[in-house]
Structures are given as C-alpha cells and as structure tokens.
Design an enzyme around this catalytic site. Structure first.
Site, PDB file in Angstrom:
ATOM      1  N   LEU A 109     -53.228 -50.981  84.002  1.00  0.00           N
ATOM      2  CA  LEU A 109     -53.110 -52.001  85.128  1.00  0.00           C
ATOM      3  C   LEU A 109     -51.980 -51.390  85.931  1.00  0.00           C
ATOM      4  O   LEU A 109     -51.082 -50.941  85.579  1.00  0.00           O
ATOM      5  CB  LEU A 109     -52.931 -53.328  84.518  1.00  0.00           C
ATOM      6  CG  LEU A 109     -53.924 -53.742  83.554  1.00  0.00           C
ATOM      7  CD1 LEU A 109     -53.754 -55.010  82.887  1.00  0.00           C
ATOM      8  CD2 LEU A 109     -55.200 -53.708  84.036  1.00  0.00           C
ATOM      9  N   GLY A 154     -54.767 -50.508  80.099  1.00  0.00           N
ATOM     10  CA  GLY A 154     -55.885 -50.644  80.502  1.00  0.00           C
ATOM     11  C   GLY A 154     -56.654 -49.454  80.453  1.00  0.00           C
ATOM     12  O   GLY A 154     -58.248 -49.836  80.511  1.00  0.00           O
ATOM     13  N   ASN A 178     -51.002 -50.054  74.223  1.00  0.00           N
ATOM     14  CA  ASN A 178     -49.325 -49.922  73.996  1.00  0.00           C
ATOM     15  C   ASN A 178     -48.778 -51.160  74.604  1.00  0.00           C
ATOM     16  O   ASN A 178     -47.008 -50.833  74.656  1.00  0.00           O
ATOM     17  CB  ASN A 178     -48.857 -48.588  74.572  1.00  0.00           C
ATOM     18  CG  ASN A 178     -49.003 -48.524  75.916  1.00  0.00           C
ATOM     19  OD1 ASN A 178     -50.071 -48.726  76.503  1.00  0.00           O
ATOM     20  ND2 ASN A 178     -47.961 -47.770  76.647  1.00  0.00           N
ATOM     21  N   GLU A 179     -49.216 -52.044  75.063  1.00  0.00           N
ATOM     22  CA  GLU A 179     -48.650 -53.327  75.577  1.00  0.00           C
ATOM     23  C   GLU A 179     -47.387 -53.735  75.154  1.00  0.00           C
ATOM     24  O   GLU A 179     -46.275 -53.979  75.788  1.00  0.00           O
ATOM     25  CB  GLU A 179     -49.483 -54.710  75.816  1.00  0.00           C
ATOM     26  CG  GLU A 179     -50.694 -54.175  77.078  1.00  0.00           C
ATOM     27  CD  GLU A 179     -51.789 -53.531  76.571  1.00  0.00           C
ATOM     28  OE1 GLU A 179     -51.906 -52.896  75.296  1.00  0.00           O
ATOM     29  OE2 GLU A 179     -52.787 -53.237  77.390  1.00  0.00           O
TER      30      GLU A 179
END
Lengths: 303, 303, 303
Positions: A109, A154, A178-179
């Site tokens: 993203l 994303g 890996n957010e």
C-alpha cells in the site's frame, strides 16, 4: 481481551525505525517493508500492462509503476478495471500477475494515500484495496502470481489472493504480511486469507511478529508454492497455467467458490465497518505522527 | 462469486478425455480415475465379506466386487448394512476396511448409477453415498483403511472417513478426490472431510485441480498416515488397531465426536438439499452427454 | 453420533494401568502422564516465584512446587494472582514461564482435587483451571513457555496457552494432551487450543489416542516451536522475547486478540455449562473408582 489496548499508549513506533535500519543494514533489498513511497506522477501513462494471448486464453498482467509498484488509489483503480475487463472477456480463462521492475513484485500500500489525507479520501482508498482483493480472491479465472521480487504487506495480499504462487528462488527477496512491525494491524480479511494459505499457527506467528519470509522460508511454510530461477518465473507460470486450464472451467470455478465463498462473504457483509475502522485508525494523530517519522526516515535514506 | 458459472458453457469435458489418455499413457494403473464402470451382475453373491474376531473385537471388512469395487447402490446398501450390524455388535470395537482385488481399493462411485437413470433412482443412489459417509465418519468403532490399491474419488472419501489410513508403498497406486477432472464437483461434505484431513490449502489445490496423489505424495500431504510394503498392509493395520483399542473406548468415542460432530451435523441439516443438488446436476443434458462420451471411451479402451 | 456413548460402559480403565506401567518400563521419566499426586502441604511457602526485570520489561515466572508442579487449586490460584499482577503492571511487557524442578515442567491437574471431593469443591477447582487458561491465552503480554521437562495434560495446556514454546532437546521429556489414555476427555477449549496450534488432523490423532510426544516429535508436529540444549532454555527464551518485544505492543496485542478471540469467547459463553459437565463427569462412581485405582497404582509405584 478487554484490555487489549492497555499498552498501546506505552510503546509507539519506537522500535520501528531501528527495525527498518537494521533491515537495510543486513543487506536485504531496500524495498520499504510495508508501505512504499513513490514520487507523485500525474501522467496518464498506464501503471499496468496487459497482454492477452487469445490462442491460449491466458493474460499476463504486468505491474510497471516504478520504483516499487506501490498500491496507490490510481494503481488500484487501474488494476481493478483491467481485472474486470478480463473477467468479462469470455476468451480469457487464466491470469498471470507479474512485475516489470527489478527486484520488486509490489511493495504494498502507498503510504502517501494514508498521510495527511481527508477521511473521505482514506475511505475511498481503503475501498479500492478491498475491491482489489475481492476481485482477485473471487476471480473465475485461474490466477497465478509470478513473484519476481520482494512482496511485503499489500504485495503479499495480492499474491495470496491468487490460486498459485511461483517465486524467484532468491533469499534476498522476501514476502509476508509485516504490518505489525510498523505498528499497524492487518485487517481480518488479510488474516483470513493468510490462515487459509498457511494454516492458523503459522499465520499467528507471522502476523504477531510481522514476519517477512525469504523466498526459501516462504516455501517452507507454504506461503508460496514453488521456487524457480529468476529467468524461469514467467515460463513456469505459463506451463503451470496450462495444467490449471486442462481442468474443466466450470468445475474448477464452483470448487474455488466453495473453498473461498465464506471468507469473501465475511468481508462483503462487513465492508462499511471495515472502512470505518481503517479510517478512524489511520487518521489518529499518533498514527499520522508515526507515518511522518517513517516518511522522513525513507527520505533521508534515499539522500 | 455471482458469476461463478460464467464460463461453464464455454468449456465442457473437452479436456477430460485427453487427460485420461495422458493418464494411462504415463503408465499408471488403469483404474478409471473417478467413476468406474463394471459389468452388471444380478447375482446375489455378496460384494462384501466381513470377519469379526471376537477375541480381539476387530472386524475386517473386505470389498470383493470385481473388477474395481465400484460403489453402486447395491454395493453401498450392503456396505451400510454390514457397518450397522458391526456398530450394534457390542463385541466389535474396531473395523479394518480393505479390498480383495488386485491393485484397487475402490474406484469410487459407479458411473452406471448416474447415466440414463430416473431422478428418483439418482436420488436414492446419492442418499446411499451420504449414508456410507455418515456411518463411517461418525462410527463409534476405531476404523482403519488398509488401502491396498488405488483409491480415487469415492474410494478416497471412504478412506478419509476412517480414523487412520495405511497405504501400500507403491507409487503406481494413487488416491485423491479427482472429481473436477471429470467436470463434476465434490460436494461440500467431501470437501469438509478433506480439509479436516490435510488442511485448507492442500485441500484447495487438490480439489481445484482434481489431483490424484501417488502413495508417497499422499503421505507427504497427510492424505494417508503410513506406507508399508504390499504384504504388510493388513498386519500393520491389525497392529495399529491394537494401539487404538488400548485407549478406553468411551473417552476415544466422545473425543472423536467432539472432533467430527460439526462436520457431520452440517450434512445432516442439509441432506435433502444436497440430494436435490446432485440430482439436478447429474440429470442435466450436458452432463449426461459427457457421461456417455466417458463411457464410450472406457469401452473402447477395454477393446 | 447419538450412540457415541454406546460402548462407554463396556471398557473402563482396564487398559490404563498396563499403559502406565509400560510407559515407565520403557525408561521415560516417571512423571505421571496426566494427573499428578503430590503430598499435601499446608505451608504457606509460595509455589511460584516471579522475577520482573524492569530494565527489559520481562518477568520470569518459576513454578516451584515439588515434586511435579501439580496444578492444585492452591497452585492455580497463586498462578492466576501472579499473572494478574503482571498484567496490571505497565512496566511488564513479556512473560517467560519455566520450572525450578528437575525433569518436569508441570505434570498437569492435581488428581487429589478430583478424588473424594464435594461437587462444590470440584467446581471451584475447574473454574480455576479455566481461569488459568483464559488469563494466559488472552494475555496482553508476549508469553513464552521455557519447557525444561515433561509437560503432559494440564502442563501441555499451559504451554500451548503461550505465544511461543521452547523445549529441552531431550527425547525423555514428553508433552501432549493425553487425557484419553486415562479414560477422561479433554474439554472443547483444550481441543480448540490444540487445533489452533497443530491443525485439525494432528489434533484429532493426538486427542483420540491421548498421545504424549517426545520433544523431537513435538517439534515435528508443531506442538513446540524450537528445541535447545537443557542449559540454554532460559537464555534462548530471553533472546526470543527481545524479538517479540521489538514489535510495537499495541499492534501485536490487537493481532493476538484477532487470532484468539473467537476461541476465548467460546469458553466465556459456555463457562458454567463446562463446569457443570466436568463436575457431573468427575463425581461419577465409575470415574471415582478409576481414580482410586490410579492413586493406588501411583502409591505402590513409589514404594
């Protein structure tokens, strides 16, 4: 779990920056491991190129938005329009997604869509992210991700939205949701898709630690299905596609729907709430401050 | 997923026949990989033989319906009657299922029960398939499949309905739910049983591609639990059974129910709809045409 | 599954005693493999020791209740009070659980809490078992089990309630939910936690047979995450913890809640029924007789 947010004020993004610099120090490709930043570009040159071979019924969708195929609102819109066109085209039965860029499939993203934007714009962006996943995960076409570079966040979501994943056999390329490493949380439908792919425990570890897997490690946990040398990714995807297309379409499609419908319906019936959650989270002062720090770090790294 | 059937008219069984001939060209055993065709035989000779050893409490059920233990309505009825008898017999605690035939455990549902039959008869047949699975998956007995030959489609369903699977260590024998290859779709309870056995992702790949796994590959994904040389299948099943019977029965039974009840209840509360779906699908003109082509191909192959 | 209890009267605990003696004959550590018996001790000496390092934010909780860290009502109460204190302490972010005893992490639920006790007392005990799991599985802290010895039944439940499991690389130490071997049944939330950890099929086999896994086998099925030499268990846990604490707390916590909430809510909304079930089962004459036989066997083994 009422007090799950108890510590949320205590520890902000403190660990994130050091994390990122460690990351690059260790010699991995310098793809921002979650969000990506790329120069604004108002040109109308397409970010995506599609070639449909009408003799085979297979389309190749190439992401060509330098430097890292960030998933901006424009990119996602273009992606979804292309997907829809292919879905409607009765001569197209299979879709291969790949990147024209060196070393990166998609960096995920676009952070610029989340920083300093109005809630309305953030909501529009998030709806486009949902749309991308809904169209891909529920596609009637056989879909193969030819992952020819790193694919965090994303980019990983896009990969696990396909039916099959072929990745370059290079430990310098990584993939994963890996957010958490950046202090944000993958929403439930990212999580559901990951659980469907690698099982509950691997997904739990992966999401709680925000793990990025090197290509060989990704194969081990089943996050990708196959590794091949860099110059064989596309040809292997084409060969694999011919096996998928040897199966009668309608039987494969009904079976796919049977496997994925419940996960898709869960988002469809919570779509507005999911957008509201995202917008209220991302527009928080604390999160905006963290994004600014992150952006400055990315800029200074370039310099 | 509204348009999941979009392409269904486009591609029929075109790929199936070539698929099958490729299959036999590659030297696998020529068990029809999904449905089986066998000469009608109106004799009353039993298709199933049961031996209960009252000293051990273990019954061995041998399927002996040449050439390939096709699951016809007669076969299934006999199978269920035998299962019910054993279930009611308080001296019987364990059941081993095997085949007397060379090279085949069971080739699956009998295609002749689906071709040119009245809707009523098709419905009766499908109810018997459901009954077989319900009785087996929910049995109070410890159940072991001694898989001494190929076991596609319905044969695979029977195997994964047991508590434990021991297969001959021979790559020429295969097992899997390969319905999609023939243009048909494994119903939700076949799918649920497979997901319970090998996990969501392996089940997804397996069902969408209609994969048949060689014995070694079946072990790798957990579709069977153990491989042994051909002459040790039954003795290993007996040894394994004694371990299962060392566990107090009621604790094992309650635990088994806890693990399987939800999956069983799902079919029980959708049984009529599942029959209706099957009948309306299988009696379609297009499907009947495909079955005829398939039958002709099987006949010409024999000649 | 209506007749799941059909055989329950037929086979009692007959197999259990021989099972246990076989177990010790084969040279495993003589930790009672499910319930444990330990001398009553009315002293007020703490059964648990907690050290919080305020510089790292990591607490080490040491179980020190000889001979086998049985989970008695007193032990569980002390455990939960300590857990709650740490949970409320904003300086504590991570928890490592280990044992001070040689060869045993915890031998599980204390059989003396279930034998010859009033229904009220049994209910109080079971509520404490629930509380231990609820607090641990839903903890906001990062939790690591440093499993330095055998860990059957309740000890295994405590381990899989953590976020990560490091076990001594010694095949003489075993871990598993082996309740079925003793003629009792692991309740649904033990089962759910195990399924979440090792997947449906491994959990099914494991629970139906009441399997205890040696440390190497536990690693193979994913019941533990890592094996290390005996003298490195605690230091490895500390190193691993620092990786968990590098992730921003609130993101990790929300993610953990997203992964575990459904499983926790299932017990929360069935808590009273679960207690009633346990009490009515454990106070049955047949079960009490079995427990007495088991206790006598344990006593005679000691002599």
């Amino acid at each position: 779990m009422a007090n799950v947010l108890r510590n949320s004020a205590k520890f902000g993004f403190s660990g994130v920056l050091s994390q990122l610099s460690i990351h690059s120090r260790h010699g991995r490709e310098c793809v921002s491991p979650c969000f990506s930043l790329q120069q604004r570009n108002n040109s109308t040159s397409p970010k995506i190129k599609v070639d449909l071979d009408s003799s085979t019924g297979v389309a190749v969708l190439r992401m060509q938005s330098p430097p890292v195929n960030s998933l901006s609102l424009d990119f996602l819109t273009e992606f979804c329009i292309n997907l829809e066109k292919l879905e409607m085209d009765r001569s197209c039965r299979g879709l291969i997604i790949t990147s024209t860029l060196s070393k990166v499939f998609s960096a995920g993203l676009d952070i610029m869509e989340m920083y300093g934007k109005s809630p309305e714009r953030c909501g529009e962006f998030w709806k486009a992210v949902q749309e991308m996943w809904l169209k891909l995960y529920g596609s009637n076409m056989a879909t193969i991700a030819a992952i020819n570079g790193s694919s965090p966040a994303g980019g990983c979501l896009m990969s696990i939205g396909c039916d099959y994943r072929i990745m370059v056999d290079n430990p310098r390329y990584s993939i994963g949701l890996n957010e958490t490493q950046l202090g944000i949380v993958a929403p439930f439908w990212f999580k559901d898709t990951l659980v469907n792919t690698v099982g509950n425990r691997a997904a739990e570890l992966s999401l709680e630690l925000g793990l990025l897997y090197s290509a060989p490690d990704a194969l081990k946990i089943g996050l990708v299905d196959q590794l091949v040398p860099e110059d064989q990714v596309l040809s292997t995807a084409q060969d694999t596609m011919s096996k998928w297309l040897a199966v009668p379409d309608h039987a494969r499609q009904i079976t796919k729907s049977m496997m994925r419908k419940q996960t898709i319906d869960k988002l469809l019936s919570n779509r507005e709430a999911d957008i509201t959650n995202f917008v209220s989270f991302i527009t928080k002062d604390s999160i905006q401050r963290s994004l600014r720090m992150y952006l400055e770090m990315l800029k200074s790294r370039k310099a």
